[in-house]
Design a protein around this motif. Structure first.
Motif, mmCIF file in Angstrom:
data_model
loop_
_atom_site.group_PDB
_atom_site.id
_atom_site.type_symbol
_atom_site.label_atom_id
_atom_site.label_comp_id
_atom_site.label_asym_id
_atom_site.label_seq_id
_atom_site.Cartn_x
_atom_site.Cartn_y
_atom_site.Cartn_z
ATOM 1 N N LYS A 525 0.830 -1.205 0.000
ATOM 2 C CA LYS A 525 0.000 0.000 0.000
ATOM 3 C C LYS A 525 0.871 1.265 0.000
ATOM 4 C CE LYS A 525 -3.926 2.288 0.680
ATOM 5 N NZ LYS A 525 -5.035 2.300 -0.297
ATOM 6 N N VAL A 534 -3.175 3.126 -7.473
ATOM 7 C CA VAL A 534 -4.351 2.777 -6.671
ATOM 8 C C VAL A 534 -4.457 1.262 -6.611
ATOM 9 C CG1 VAL A 534 -6.852 2.970 -6.441
ATOM 10 C CG2 VAL A 534 -5.523 4.887 -7.354
ATOM 11 N N SER A 536 -6.622 -2.096 -5.092
ATOM 12 C CA SER A 536 -7.927 -2.518 -4.590
ATOM 13 C C SER A 536 -7.965 -4.038 -4.571
ATOM 14 C CB SER A 536 -9.046 -1.953 -5.467
ATOM 15 O OG SER A 536 -8.897 -2.397 -6.808
ATOM 16 N N THR A 538 -10.820 -7.484 -4.510
ATOM 17 C CA THR A 538 -12.146 -8.106 -4.534
ATOM 18 C C THR A 538 -11.956 -9.578 -4.234
ATOM 19 O OG1 THR A 538 -12.014 -8.526 -6.919
ATOM 20 C CG2 THR A 538 -13.053 -6.459 -6.220
ATOM 21 N N THR A 547 -5.871 -5.668 -7.600
ATOM 22 C CA THR A 547 -5.717 -4.847 -8.811
ATOM 23 C C THR A 547 -4.941 -3.577 -8.461
ATOM 24 O OG1 THR A 547 -7.823 -5.671 -9.675
ATOM 25 C CG2 THR A 547 -6.903 -3.680 -10.698
#
Length: 558
Positions: A525, A534, A536, A538, A547
């Motif tokens: 991060k 960025v 993310s 899921t 991603t």
């Protein structure tokens, strides 16, 4: 403008006079050379006729050479000089390579104008081939022509001076007549000025510009009012400096944060401020943005200085004052946290040392030694990984300003990571699959490698036997997208918001089964933030996808 018009008209007149005089002088030289060539040709013809008609040619040749002011030379067919009226023929070089000699030998007559190697003067030559094969050459220097030209130069200078004086007078009169109507124009009421018709389009344009300027001034006044209203409500302080570092405008927040009587019109160094602030402003004045942090009235302030570029120059500096007291406190807490964690590592290390000493001094039973050694190895490896990850986080937090970005082929780097981790994947019965094409991003190679390695390592560790780690790279309108998917168990929905927190383990029941420190995704991060990327995640049943959207040209975060 008046002086420019006058100077250009005068320069044009003088240039025309000089060009005309030069042309006349060139024509005079051309005609003089032509006359000299014709005169030399006549003299050569007369000399040849006298030489051939004489009973004794040698005496006739000497008589011609002594009686004429021209230079007479007799040259044999092979170029040997037989006689010269101005020099000793025996000392002269072979003339077979002279242009006029070669032409006379081939066609009967040869002419040429060149610098004489004997006399070192510009000379006109005419050569005639005699029936015997010898060549008779007559030469005349151009000294008479030069003297004639020199005699004409004073007259030409006088003419040029007269032309220049006349041109200066005429140019001055014409300039005055041309500029007088222009000077009579009233810029505030251009259409009411009586001028010649050629200036009418200019006057109409001036009138249109006056109207446009009036509208722009009104718009600027409205913008100034809006600007004052906006800056009055800003928590951040804003100071605009001109090119001399004098204050143009200053918001109330800037005065409050700096606790100084900053006022428009005063130079930056006129109110009480640190020398470093003035130095930072001077750096921005030179064209380089800079940031300075200081403590004022119990608050931690960050001052950002940015140059204002207008056309090709720097016309001022924007100074933004931010209160970063809360961020500073958080940073202090983070550093204390890192120090405390590092300190707490000493306790398990003491246990490791205790087991080691028991083995070393024979206090452990032989059957307990393998277990002690296994515990020492596991604890030491875990603690070493923990310390390494903590240090990585510390370096990421403190070393962002000095990082250098370069072009990286993300597809090639991901392939290298897959190859490097192939043994580990085979051990966990997991296979890699890559899709995409070469994609170039801007970044720090070691950090980008850390991101891909951490994501792939997690995808292997939390996968199932026989599972797949799917890596996909593709270009998008905003940059490059990296997807790392695995076929392991899904991450609980309530854990996803915390997945990037330090020391957080999504599946506590498996935290002892799967080795790790809980800092890997936190490191990822941080690196993504440094690269303005960025990240993310899921997660569904048997499909967890991380991603990362990499920008095409990231900026380094401070």
């Amino acid at each position: 403008m008046k002086k420019q018009i006058y100077r250009r008209m005068l320069a044009l007149a003088i240039l025309i006079a000089l060009l005309t005089s030069g042309a006349m002088l060139a024509l005079r030289v051309r005609d003089g050379l032509h006359e000299l060539s014709e005169q030399t040709s006549r003299q050569a013809a007369i000399a040849a006729a006298g030489y051939l008609a004489a009973a004794d040619p040698d005496e006739a040749l000497h008589a011609i050479g002594n009686s004429d002011t021209s230079r007479v030379t007799m040259i044999s067919a092979d170029g040997t000089v037989l006689y010269d009226s101005n020099a000793d023929a025996a000392t002269m070089e072979n003339h077979s390579n002279r242009p006029e000699f070669e032409a006379a030998r081939e066609t009967g007559t040869g002419e040429g104008i060149r610098i004489s190697s004997t006399l070192d003067e510009l000379t006109c030559y005419v050569a005639l081939r005699l029936p015997s094969g010898d060549v008779l050459r007559v030469a005349n220097t151009t000294d008479l022509l030069v003297r004639s030209l020199i005699d004409t130069i004073p007259a030409m200078i006088v003419v040029i001076i007269i032309i220049c004086l006349l041109s200066a007078f005429v140019s001055a009169r014409l300039t005055e007549q041309l500029v007088r109507p222009i000077n009579a124009i009233d810029p505030t009421k251009p259409l009411k000025t009586d001028v010649y018709d050629e200036l009418t389009p200019l006057l109409r344009r001036l009138n249109a510009q006056n109207q446009q300027i009036s509208l722009q001034i009104a718009a600027l006044r409205r913008k100034q009012i809006e600007f004052d209203a906006i800056t009055a409500g800003m928590d951040e302080g804003l100071i605009l400096l001109d090119e001399h570092l004098s204050v143009l405008t200053c918001s109330r927040a800037a005065r409050r944060l700096l606790d100084a009587p900053v006022a428009p019109g005063l130079p930056l160094d006129s109110f009480e401020c640190d020398e470093a602030i003035l130095h930072a402003a001077q750096i921005a004045q030179a064209g380089e943005s800079t940031v300075y942090t200081l403590e004022r009235a119990g608050n931690q302030l960050r001052l950002s200085f940015s140059p204002v570029h207008v056309d090709d120059g720097i016309r001022g500096v924007v100074m933004l004052v931010l209160d970063i007291s809360s961020q500073y406190a958080a940073e202090q807490s983070r550093r204390m946290f890192t120090a405390n964690v590092t300190h707490e590592l000493k306790t398990p290390l003491t246990s490791v040392l205790g087991y080691a000493e028991m083995i070393r001094y024979g206090l452990a039973k032989p059957e307990d030694v393998p277990g002690f050694a296994c515990r020492i190895h596991d604890e030491a490896a875990r603690l070493l990984a923990l310390v390494d990850d903590i240090m990585k986080l510390s370096r990421l937090d403190e070393g962002r300003g000095s990082l250098n970005f370069e072009d990286i082929d993300l597809y090639e780097l991901a392939g290298s990571v897959c190859e490097r981790m192939s043994d580990k994947a085979a051990k966990h019965q997991v296979r890699f699959a890559m899709h995409g094409a070469p994609c170039v991003i801007r970044g720090i190679p070691t950090m980008v490698d850390e991101v891909v390695t951490n994501l792939c390592d997690n995808a292997i560790k939390y996968n199932r036997p026989g599972g797949t780690v799917d890596i996909e790279l593709k270009k998008t309108a905003s940059g490059v997208t990296l997807r790392v998917a695995n076929t392991g168990a899904a991450i609980p929905a309530d854990s996803i918001p915390h997945i990037f927190e330090r020391f957080y383990r999504a599946d506590a029941s498996r935290s002892h089964e799967v080795p790790g420190t809980g800092l890997g995704l936190s490191i990822v991060k941080h690196i993504c933030e440094i690269h303005s990327a960025v990240i993310s995640v899921t997660s569904e049943s048997d499909n967890t996808v991380f991603t990362v959207q990499w920008p095409s040209d990231p900026g380094v975060m401070m």
